[in-house]
Design a protein around this motif. Structure first.
Motif, PDB file in Angstrom:
ATOM      1  N   UNK A  90       0.808  -1.224   0.000  1.00 34.27           N
ATOM      2  CA  UNK A  90       0.000   0.000   0.000  1.00 34.27           C
ATOM      3  C   UNK A  90       0.845   1.280   0.000  1.00 34.27           C
ATOM      4  N   UNK A  91       2.020   1.216   0.634  1.00 34.05           N
ATOM      5  CA  UNK A  91       2.904   2.390   0.628  1.00 34.05           C
ATOM      6  C   UNK A  91       3.374   2.681  -0.790  1.00 34.05           C
ATOM      7  N   UNK A  92       3.776   1.641  -1.482  1.00 41.15           N
ATOM      8  CA  UNK A  92       4.230   1.824  -2.868  1.00 41.15           C
ATOM      9  C   UNK A  92       3.074   2.320  -3.735  1.00 41.15           C
ATOM     10  N   UNK A  93       1.910   1.706  -3.592  1.00 34.97           N
ATOM     11  CA  UNK A  93       0.747   2.131  -4.376  1.00 34.97           C
ATOM     12  C   UNK A  93       0.392   3.584  -4.075  1.00 34.97           C
ATOM     13  N   UNK A  94       0.442   3.971  -2.810  1.00 31.55           N
ATOM     14  CA  UNK A  94       0.139   5.352  -2.434  1.00 31.55           C
ATOM     15  C   UNK A  94       1.139   6.338  -2.995  1.00 31.55           C
ATOM     16  N   UNK A  95       2.387   5.901  -3.109  1.00 31.21           N
ATOM     17  CA  UNK A  95       3.412   6.789  -3.654  1.00 31.21           C
ATOM     18  C   UNK A  95       3.253   6.974  -5.160  1.00 31.21           C
ATOM     19  N   UNK A  96       2.590   6.036  -5.805  1.00 34.48           N
ATOM     20  CA  UNK A  96       2.389   6.109  -7.255  1.00 34.48           C
ATOM     21  C   UNK A  96       1.035   6.713  -7.641  1.00 34.48           C
ATOM     22  N   UNK A  97       0.208   7.029  -6.653  1.00 36.51           N
ATOM     23  CA  UNK A  97      -1.141   7.547  -6.922  1.00 36.51           C
ATOM     24  C   UNK A  97      -1.083   8.913  -7.606  1.00 36.51           C
ATOM     25  N   UNK A  98      -2.135   9.206  -8.349  1.00 39.52           N
ATOM     26  CA  UNK A  98      -2.221  10.493  -9.057  1.00 39.52           C
ATOM     27  C   UNK A  98      -2.200  11.678  -8.091  1.00 39.52           C
ATOM     28  N   UNK A  99      -2.957  11.563  -7.022  1.00 37.80           N
ATOM     29  CA  UNK A  99      -2.965  12.637  -6.028  1.00 37.80           C
ATOM     30  C   UNK A  99      -2.382  12.108  -4.723  1.00 37.80           C
ATOM     31  N   UNK A 102      -1.433  12.761   1.777  1.00 34.20           N
ATOM     32  CA  UNK A 102      -0.329  12.866   2.726  1.00 34.20           C
ATOM     33  C   UNK A 102      -0.578  12.093   4.014  1.00 34.20           C
ATOM     34  N   UNK A 103      -1.759  12.222   4.568  1.00 33.27           N
ATOM     35  CA  UNK A 103      -2.053  11.589   5.849  1.00 33.27           C
ATOM     36  C   UNK A 103      -2.012  10.063   5.757  1.00 33.27           C
ATOM     37  N   UNK A 104      -2.678   9.522   4.753  1.00 30.95           N
ATOM     38  CA  UNK A 104      -2.720   8.063   4.593  1.00 30.95           C
ATOM     39  C   UNK A 104      -1.334   7.505   4.280  1.00 30.95           C
ATOM     40  N   UNK A 105      -0.636   8.153   3.365  1.00 37.07           N
ATOM     41  CA  UNK A 105       0.678   7.655   2.970  1.00 37.07           C
ATOM     42  C   UNK A 105       1.687   7.789   4.113  1.00 37.07           C
ATOM     43  N   UNK A 106       1.617   8.868   4.850  1.00 37.12           N
ATOM     44  CA  UNK A 106       2.517   9.041   5.999  1.00 37.12           C
ATOM     45  C   UNK A 106       2.271   7.945   7.028  1.00 37.12           C
ATOM     46  N   UNK A 107       1.010   7.615   7.272  1.00 34.91           N
ATOM     47  CA  UNK A 107       0.683   6.550   8.225  1.00 34.91           C
ATOM     48  C   UNK A 107       1.215   5.201   7.783  1.00 34.91           C
ATOM     49  N   UNK A 108       1.025   4.890   6.508  1.00 31.87           N
ATOM     50  CA  UNK A 108       1.534   3.619   5.972  1.00 31.87           C
ATOM     51  C   UNK A 108       3.057   3.569   6.039  1.00 31.87           C
ATOM     52  N   UNK A 109       3.687   4.661   5.647  1.00 32.46           N
ATOM     53  CA  UNK A 109       5.147   4.721   5.656  1.00 32.46           C
ATOM     54  C   UNK A 109       5.687   4.572   7.086  1.00 32.46           C
ATOM     55  N   UNK A 110       5.007   5.177   8.040  1.00 31.83           N
ATOM     56  CA  UNK A 110       5.436   5.051   9.445  1.00 31.83           C
ATOM     57  C   UNK A 110       5.318   3.611   9.931  1.00 31.83           C
ATOM     58  N   UNK A 111       4.226   2.940   9.567  1.00 27.91           N
ATOM     59  CA  UNK A 111       4.034   1.535   9.954  1.00 27.91           C
ATOM     60  C   UNK A 111       5.091   0.639   9.300  1.00 27.91           C
ATOM     61  N   UNK A 112       5.396   0.932   8.033  1.00 28.99           N
ATOM     62  CA  UNK A 112       6.434   0.183   7.328  1.00 28.99           C
ATOM     63  C   UNK A 112       7.786   0.404   8.004  1.00 28.99           C
TER      64      UNK A 112
END
Length: 124
Positions: A90-99, A102-112
């Motif tokens: 999900x972190x990789x997918x979020x980093x490739x998303x069109x928009x 920030x909040x969701x991706x930061x949370x995933x990245x922190x968990x990773x």
């Protein structure tokens, strides 16, 4: 006597090579984890600054980094392997998303990052 000495030396050399091989797996995992932790830190900075271009550049690198040592982790520590996989994709997918969310991706990245840090502790 010569045969016994040769036999003992052969066993010693074989044991040394075996131990060196085990250490190289740990080293490979340790190096890989450190590389990924550097990348998650870069990703975190890019997310915080809202730099979507940098997020799109850095995030996908995680997959290649992980693939270089994930089999060793899966074999030796299935629980942490699954934990990392849960947050990695999900972190990789979020980093490739069109928009950039920030909040969701930061949370995933922190968990990773937390899961990778946990793995790092087991490879010490």
């Amino acid at each position: 006597m010569k045969k016994i000495t040769s036999f003992v030396l052969s066993i010693g050399l074989g044991g040394t090579l075996l131990l060196a091989g085990c250490g190289s797996t740990d080293s490979k995992v340790s190096d890989g984890v450190n590389t990924m932790l550097d990348t998650t830190e870069q990703l975190s900075k890019a997310i915080d600054s809202g730099d979507q271009a940098k997020v799109k550049e850095v995030g996908p690198k995680l997959e290649d980094q992980w693939s270089s040592f994930e089999d060793d982790v899966k074999k030796d520590n299935k629980e942490l392997y699954e934990k990392i996989e849960t947050y990695l994709d999900p972190t990789i997918a979020g980093s490739e998303a069109e928009t950039l969310d920030k909040e969701a991706l930061a949370g995933l990245n922190n968990k990773l990052t937390d899961a990778l840090s946990e793995l790092k502790e087991t490879t010490k």
